[in-house]
Design an enzyme around this catalytic site. Structure first.
Site, PDB file in Angstrom:
ATOM      1  CG  ASP A 150      -2.096   0.942   1.076  1.00  0.00           C
ATOM      2  OD1 ASP A 150      -1.878   2.162   1.056  1.00  0.00           O
ATOM      3  OD2 ASP A 150      -3.229   0.449   0.958  1.00  0.00           O
TER       4      ASP A 150
ATOM      5  CB  SER B 176      -6.339   2.716   0.278  1.00  0.00           C
ATOM      6  OG  SER B 176      -4.999   3.129   0.359  1.00  0.00           O
TER       7      SER B 176
ATOM      8  CG  HIS C 192      -7.255   0.369   7.169  1.00  0.00           C
ATOM      9  ND1 HIS C 192      -6.587   1.087   6.208  1.00  0.00           N
ATOM     10  CD2 HIS C 192      -7.448   1.215   8.204  1.00  0.00           C
ATOM     11  CE1 HIS C 192      -6.362   2.318   6.652  1.00  0.00           C
ATOM     12  NE2 HIS C 192      -6.874   2.420   7.866  1.00  0.00           N
TER      13      HIS C 192
ATOM     14  CD  GLU D 245      -3.273  -3.119   2.676  1.00  0.00           C
ATOM     15  OE1 GLU D 245      -3.391  -2.028   2.089  1.00  0.00           O
ATOM     16  OE2 GLU D 245      -3.930  -3.429   3.691  1.00  0.00           O
TER      17      GLU D 245
ATOM     18  CG  ASP E  96      -0.964   4.631   2.674  1.00  0.00           C
ATOM     19  OD1 ASP E  96      -0.920   5.259   1.601  1.00  0.00           O
ATOM     20  OD2 ASP E  96      -1.781   4.881   3.578  1.00  0.00           O
TER      21      ASP E  96
ATOM     22  CG  HIS F 168      -0.415   9.135   4.776  1.00  0.00           C
ATOM     23  ND1 HIS F 168      -0.862  10.057   3.852  1.00  0.00           N
ATOM     24  CD2 HIS F 168      -1.108   7.989   4.522  1.00  0.00           C
ATOM     25  CE1 HIS F 168      -1.787   9.505   3.071  1.00  0.00           C
ATOM     26  NE2 HIS F 168      -1.951   8.250   3.461  1.00  0.00           N
TER      27      HIS F 168
ATOM     28  CG  ASP G 214      -2.927   0.952  -2.692  1.00  0.00           C
ATOM     29  OD1 ASP G 214      -1.741   1.334  -2.545  1.00  0.00           O
ATOM     30  OD2 ASP G 214      -3.783   1.023  -1.783  1.00  0.00           O
TER      31      ASP G 214
END
Length: 515
Positions: free
Chosen positions: A31, A71, A122, A263, A268, A272, A310
């Site tokens: 991700d 996502s 999630h 995943e 990810d 961030h 993704d």
């Protein structure tokens, strides 16, 4: 007695035909990862990645409404073959549920599984296993997952399985308890046990669990820790590689084959926060899981492995504006050595904060006490730490959000995809390999009210409670369809459905052929 040689030639014709080989798909999603982050991780590791050997092309990631996807929309595209809006989970742009490749695989006799380092509720794992108008509906997503009859579920998110108070951190590091995770009051561990699942919540239990039967592993109330932090801070949590190995071991016992979605969720999350150490931690963790999948696939011979991210995130660059005039003379060590000094991610390091002494946190992140001044907020301190380390390592970032670039496609095994693809191509390719077409399931979910009224039922929707349901009456027969469940009640009898009932806030969707 007939001679033995004649017996050999008079065997039934059916015995001369070998059974069709089992087929498996392992779909792996990293991700929120851009290409610079993969390059940086390879330099950090100091040797090739497992991913390097199976690079076959690229994937376009845009959503139905934006050049930069979230996502939920990206996961839905890769699960259903349809681009959709931001935050939609397993829904088309009009809010109608779409069958996923995992659901279709189950309907075609395959075992199914999901693995994630985030809560399994999630966005990405949810998109393969549930249907919701917003990704924030963790309670509904979790309930659908429990009733989807998935064979193996491993990851975080235990807090969404039971009606208990939820502790959450404040800026001062203290825990505040004022939320209930499941407001419908349901304890979802009960139907799991009733359906024959073994339920585990520690690494030790996972590794000791016999490799057969249904398995649900929930190893954290929310997300699992970053891989780099695990041994020091969360040794009871399994690695992504260990969860991958266990899932494959369980699913490979099934007669027909399996579909498994894995995943690596927290690249990810680190992106961030602009945490390069966290990004590297999770990319290398994901790559070790890829190695586990490839090891199985190479021995098996009938397994397709597909790995992709993704979407991009953060715009990480190896090089920043400080190096505008000197980038031609920067060695690999210039970028890597400062990162190697960190023994924990910024999240792990910040967890060491005590009182107002930031020294332990700074040391754990490879910084000295002169690198950052103390901030009253843990969030502000983390931002200072990541900024300082990235500057030392010559790294740049363009955003705290997602980015819209094409991403790498990795694949191995028979039928593997290659070239540049839309993300919506991937589920169809995997379905074709397994021997079914997603297109045949486009009308799987029907408007329940409309369908039942055509059969002469009087239909009402009970939506003012935490457990909405659709009620249909005809004569003495009363049918009740609770949302998120894979059954309906006919008077007092529980009748199984082939799929869960989905409520999008306005319409109940059911699969009528189940009735």
């Amino acid at each position: 007695m007939l001679p033995l040689v004649l017996l050999a030639f008079t065997a039934p014709t059916a015995c001369l035909h070998a059974a069709a080989p089992k087929k498996n798909v392992i779909f792996m999603i990293m991700d929120g990862t851009n290409s610079n982050a993969v390059t940086l991780s390879r330099w950090y590791k100091g040797s090739p990645l497992h991913l390097d050997g199976i690079l076959t092309g690229g994937v376009r990631t845009y959503s139905a409404e934006s050049a930069i996807t979230d996502s939920a929309a990206a996961g839905t595209a890769m699960a259903t073959g349809v681009k959709t809006k931001a935050d939609y989970i397993g829904m088309d742009p009009e809010g109608r549920p779409l069958i996923t490749v995992l659901e279709a695989a189950k309907l075609n006799g395959y075992a199914t599984g999901i693995v994630a380092t985030s809560p399994v509720q999630h966005a990405t794992p949810a998109a393969f296993t549930s249907h919701a108008i917003t990704r924030e509906e963790f309670s509904s997503i979790g309930e659908q997952q429990v009733y989807q009859d998935i064979d193996v579920v491993l990851g975080g998110g235990s807090s969404w399985l039971a009606p208990k108070k939820k502790n959450h951190p404040q800026d001062d590091g203290m825990l505040k308890t004022d939320e209930v995770t499941r407001k419908d009051g349901e304890d979802l561990k009960k139907p799991l046990r009733g359906a024959g699942y073994a339920y585990v919540d520690t690494r030790k239990e996972l590794l000791l669990e016999p490799s057969a039967g249904k398995l649900w592993g929930a190893f954290a109330s929310e997300d699992l820790s970053y891989d780099l932090d695990r041994s020091e801070l969360k040794p009871d949590e399994p690695t992504l590689r260990e969860m991958t190995r266990t899932a494959i071991s369980h699913l490979s016992k099934e007669k027909k084959g399996f579909f498994l979605m894995i995943e690596g969720s927290k690249v990810d999350w680190a992106a961030h926060q602009h945490d390069p150490v966290g990004m590297i931690s999770e990319i290398l963790s994901f790559d070790r899981a890829v190695g586990e999948a490839l090891s199985f696939a190479k021995k098996d011979g009938n397994t397709m492995v597909v790995a992709v991210t993704d979407h991009g995130n953060s715009g990480l660059t190896i090089g920043n504006t400080d190096l505008d005039g000197s980038y031609k003379h920067q060695s690999v060590s210039r970028f890597i050595d400062p990162l190697k000094k960190a023994r924990l991610t910024v999240e792990g390091a910040a967890s060491l904060l005590e009182g107002k002494d930031a020294k332990d946190a700074l040391d754990a992140y490879g910084l000295d006490s002169q690198s950052c001044r103390w901030s009253p907020s843990k969030k502000e301190l983390k931002a200072q730490m990541t900024s300082s380390l990235s500057q030392k390592a010559g790294l740049g970032f363009t955003t705290h959000g997602h980015t819209g670039e094409d991403v790498f496609l990795y694949a191995f095994g028979p039928g593997k995809p290659s070239g540049l693809h839309e993300n919506t191509d991937l589920p169809g390719i995997m379905a074709d390999f397994l021997g079914f077409s997603l297109g045949t399931y486009r009308s799987w979910y029907a408007d329940g009210r409309d369908s039942l009224e055509k059969q002469g039922y009087e239909v009402t929707l009970k939506t003012g409670t935490a457990n909405p349901e659709m009620v249909a009456k005809k004569g003495k027969t009363i049918l009740r369809f609770p949302e998120n469940k894979n059954y309906y009640m006919s008077n007092n009898d529980k009748i199984p459905l082939k799929s869960v009932t989905v409520f999008n806030g306005k319409t109940f969707y059911i699969h009528l052929d189940s009735m």
